[in-house]
Design a protein around this motif. Structure first.
Motif, PDB file in Angstrom:
ATOM      1  N   GLN A 205     132.930  56.035 123.173  1.00 47.56           N
ATOM      2  CA  GLN A 205     132.131  54.806 123.211  1.00 47.56           C
ATOM      3  C   GLN A 205     131.666  54.434 121.803  1.00 47.56           C
ATOM      4  O   GLN A 205     131.723  53.274 121.406  1.00 47.56           O
ATOM      5  N   ARG A 206     131.248  55.433 121.060  1.00 43.94           N
ATOM      6  CA  ARG A 206     130.817  55.181 119.673  1.00 43.94           C
ATOM      7  C   ARG A 206     131.979  54.644 118.847  1.00 43.94           C
ATOM      8  O   ARG A 206     131.798  53.738 118.027  1.00 43.94           O
ATOM      9  N   MET A 207     133.159  55.164 119.062  1.00 48.73           N
ATOM     10  CA  MET A 207     134.332  54.699 118.313  1.00 48.73           C
ATOM     11  C   MET A 207     134.598  53.218 118.606  1.00 48.73           C
ATOM     12  O   MET A 207     134.936  52.462 117.701  1.00 48.73           O
TER      13      MET A 207
ATOM     14  N   LEU B 126     132.030  51.294 116.667  1.00 47.88           N
ATOM     15  CA  LEU B 126     132.336  51.310 115.232  1.00 47.88           C
ATOM     16  C   LEU B 126     133.484  50.363 114.903  1.00 47.88           C
ATOM     17  O   LEU B 126     133.451  49.684 113.875  1.00 47.88           O
ATOM     18  N   LEU B 127     134.476  50.314 115.770  1.00 51.80           N
ATOM     19  CA  LEU B 127     135.587  49.380 115.558  1.00 51.80           C
ATOM     20  C   LEU B 127     135.075  47.950 115.596  1.00 51.80           C
ATOM     21  O   LEU B 127     135.396  47.143 114.721  1.00 51.80           O
ATOM     22  N   ARG B 128     134.262  47.656 116.585  1.00 51.59           N
ATOM     23  CA  ARG B 128     133.700  46.309 116.713  1.00 51.59           C
ATOM     24  C   ARG B 128     132.893  45.929 115.480  1.00 51.59           C
ATOM     25  O   ARG B 128     132.948  44.791 115.006  1.00 51.59           O
ATOM     26  N   ASP B 129     132.161  46.899 114.926  1.00 53.06           N
ATOM     27  CA  ASP B 129     131.306  46.652 113.766  1.00 53.06           C
ATOM     28  C   ASP B 129     132.041  46.845 112.431  1.00 53.06           C
ATOM     29  O   ASP B 129     131.418  46.774 111.369  1.00 53.06           O
ATOM     30  N   ASN B 130     133.338  47.126 112.501  1.00 53.63           N
ATOM     31  CA  ASN B 130     134.179  47.302 111.321  1.00 53.63           C
ATOM     32  C   ASN B 130     133.688  48.441 110.422  1.00 53.63           C
ATOM     33  O   ASN B 130     133.783  48.382 109.197  1.00 53.63           O
ATOM     34  N   GLU B 131     133.184  49.497 111.030  1.00 53.38           N
ATOM     35  CA  GLU B 131     132.713  50.696 110.307  1.00 53.38           C
ATOM     36  C   GLU B 131     133.846  51.725 110.280  1.00 53.38           C
ATOM     37  O   GLU B 131     133.828  52.729 110.991  1.00 53.38           O
TER      38      GLU B 131
ATOM     39  N   GLU C 143     133.252  55.632 109.330  1.00 49.27           N
ATOM     40  CA  GLU C 143     132.613  56.359 110.429  1.00 49.27           C
ATOM     41  C   GLU C 143     133.583  56.518 111.607  1.00 49.27           C
ATOM     42  O   GLU C 143     133.591  57.549 112.275  1.00 49.27           O
ATOM     43  N   LEU C 144     134.385  55.508 111.849  1.00 51.37           N
ATOM     44  CA  LEU C 144     135.389  55.585 112.908  1.00 51.37           C
ATOM     45  C   LEU C 144     136.386  56.704 112.609  1.00 51.37           C
ATOM     46  O   LEU C 144     136.762  57.476 113.492  1.00 51.37           O
TER      47      LEU C 144
ATOM     48  N   VAL D 166     142.215  52.171 119.874  1.00 51.53           N
ATOM     49  CA  VAL D 166     140.853  52.583 120.233  1.00 51.53           C
ATOM     50  C   VAL D 166     140.475  52.171 121.663  1.00 51.53           C
ATOM     51  O   VAL D 166     139.928  52.993 122.404  1.00 51.53           O
ATOM     52  N   PRO D 167     140.785  50.952 122.100  1.00 54.97           N
ATOM     53  CA  PRO D 167     140.410  50.573 123.469  1.00 54.97           C
ATOM     54  C   PRO D 167     141.124  51.373 124.567  1.00 54.97           C
ATOM     55  O   PRO D 167     140.658  51.409 125.709  1.00 54.97           O
TER      56      PRO D 167
END
Length: 116
Positions: A38-40, A43-48, A51-52, A94-95
């Motif tokens: 879920q965190r991944m 992070l993808l959504r937030d372009n991090e 961290e991803l 990721v999804p």
């Protein structure tokens, strides 16, 4: 042999620590990896992407240790793409992780139940 599991890894783990502990570790993995996946996605959504990459590395290791082959391979793919600068290449991968994780955990749980 199941395509989603590495039964050799699971057999070796059962030999080393016993089926009961492996079953407990799978329960712990379900909680930890579910949160991590879920965190991944967040992070993808937030372009991090850095961290991803870190989360993918940890997911790769933890799922690989418990024989969830496909999840570990997909996490390794995500990590590799982020290390090589192919960040946009992880968007379709990721999804897929939540479904792959669920399928892998179900397969591993069934596998270990058959061994006990």
């Amino acid at each position: 042999m199941s395509d989603i599991l590495c039964e050799d890894t699971l057999n070796e783990l059962v030999e080393q620590v016993g089926g009961e502990l492996v079953a407990t570790l799978l329960v712990d993995l379900a909680e930890d990896a579910g949160t991590r996946v879920q965190r991944m996605q967040d992070l993808l959504r937030d372009n991090e992407m850095d961290e991803l990459r870190k989360e993918a590395h940890t997911l790769k290791s933890s799922t690989g240790t418990l024989g969830l082959k496909v999840v570990s391979e997909q996490a390794a793919l995500i990590e590799r793409k982020l290390v090589t600068g192919e960040g946009p290449g992880v968007e379709p991968v990721v999804p897929e992780l939540p479904g792959l994780l669920e399928e892998g955990l179900q397969a591993a749980t069934s596998w270990i139940a058959d061994k006990q």
